[in-house]
Enzyme design. Structure first.
Site, PDB file in Angstrom:
ATOM      1  N   TYR A 164       1.728   0.668  -1.262  1.00 40.56           N
ATOM      2  CA  TYR A 164       0.151  -0.074  -1.268  1.00 40.56           C
ATOM      3  C   TYR A 164       0.293  -1.322  -1.199  1.00 40.56           C
ATOM      4  O   TYR A 164       0.249  -2.142  -2.192  1.00 40.56           O
ATOM      5  CB  TYR A 164      -0.294   0.591  -2.551  1.00 40.56           C
ATOM      6  N   ASP A 177      -0.315   2.775   2.395  1.00 40.01           N
ATOM      7  CA  ASP A 177      -1.987   1.891   2.822  1.00 40.01           C
ATOM      8  C   ASP A 177      -1.189   0.645   3.278  1.00 40.01           C
ATOM      9  O   ASP A 177      -0.958   0.002   1.943  1.00 40.01           O
ATOM     10  CB  ASP A 177      -2.878   2.120   1.783  1.00 40.01           C
ATOM     11  N   ASP A 202     -12.295   6.951   0.487  1.00 39.70           N
ATOM     12  CA  ASP A 202     -12.711   6.193   1.817  1.00 39.70           C
ATOM     13  C   ASP A 202     -11.513   6.321   2.798  1.00 39.70           C
ATOM     14  O   ASP A 202     -11.744   5.835   3.807  1.00 39.70           O
ATOM     15  CB  ASP A 202     -12.957   4.689   1.405  1.00 39.70           C
TER      16      ASP A 202
END
Length: 263
Positions: free
Chosen positions: A112, A153, A253
């Site tokens: 991340y 991500d 999201d």
DNA sequence: ATGACTCCCAAAGGGAGA
């Protein structure tokens, strides 16, 4: 149960694993991925929903953190064999942003990457430093004879093709020239960006913000990536984004991003 | 565009996300 001919490996920024647990479990039940990297758990270690994940048929390792960040790796009918829970290179780093394990014969680094906004500023500087650390560690994985993947991500928009409105995101940390260049240099080590390699010049997104019905209108970004070392890239069969997950009530999201590889 | 929307903690409104 018949053994499938491919392995499915996925990444999903859940944006709060306990707030989204039913969404996550429904998606796991639908896709039945073999290995999953999760980001933004937003819970301390003790609050990780281990039992619910195990009931779904997954072993898990995780590194939580109060309120923010947090990463996990899940393996179907197995427990990932942890090799790291911190990205090397900064002994003062207290943020839970990296976890690495072997699962189903593949080394998986789940990450991340810092967002970096606002830019310019110290958070943006930290993002670039984190990326430099990632480069150094990725070097140790890319040329392994074993299959390895860096997934998660990345908070990087690799090109204008990967954002619905490049001008609107011009000043955003995810979209800065230095950030794009750093990501490009990472790929130059020999990593394959699985989604881009299959989609070619076709636009595909993995994140849509909560404002202005951007998900429904498909105004998104491609910031969740699956990077494969050469030993794994030769086995790539198919990729996809489960956009329907983003359109469910109470969704994260981000949408899950997956690839299928030959066993 | 100091926006919007949603999480977290904590008990209200602020930090963070991207």
């Amino acid at each position: 149960m018949t053994r499938r001919r491919t392995l499915t490996i996925a990444t999903f920024n859940v944006n709060g694993i306990n707030a989204r647990l039913s969404n996550l479990l429904a998606w796991l039940d639908y896709l039945k991925p073999d290995v999953v990297a999760l980001q933004e758990l937003k819970c301390e270690d003790a609050a990780f929903p281990r039992e619910a994940i195990e009931r779904q048929g997954y072993g898990a390792i995780w590194k939580g953190q109060r309120a923010w960040n947090g990463v996990a790796l899940l393996a179907r009918d197995a427990v990932p064999v942890e090799s790291r829970r911190v990205l090397p290179g900064d002994a003062s780093d207290r943020q839970s942003r990296y976890i690495e394990a072997a699962a189903h014969g593949i080394v998986i680094g789940g990450l991340y990457l810092p967002n970096g906004n606002p830019q310019p500023g110290p958070k943006f500087d930290d993002k670039l430093k984190w990326m430099a650390r990632l480069h150094r560690h990725a070097r140790t994985l890319v040329d392994l004879p074993h299959p390895a993947a860096l997934i998660g991500d990345f908070n990087v928009i690799p090109s204008d093709l990967d954002v619905y409105d490049p001008a609107a995101w011009k000043k955003d940390a995810l979209n800065q020239p230095e950030v794009r260049a750093s990501y490009a240099r990472l790929l130059e080590q020999g990593w394959t960006d699985a989604l881009r390699s299959v989609f070619g010049s076709e636009q595909v997104f993995t994140f849509w913000d909560y404002f202005r019905q951007h998900a429904e209108r498909d105004r998104g970004l491609r910031i969740d990536h699956l990077l494969l070392n050469p030993a794994l890239a030769t086995r790539l069969v198919e990729v996809g984004v489960d956009r329907w997950v983003r359109l469910e009530p109470g969704a994260s999201d981000h949408a899950p991003v997956w690839m299928k590889i030959q066993r």
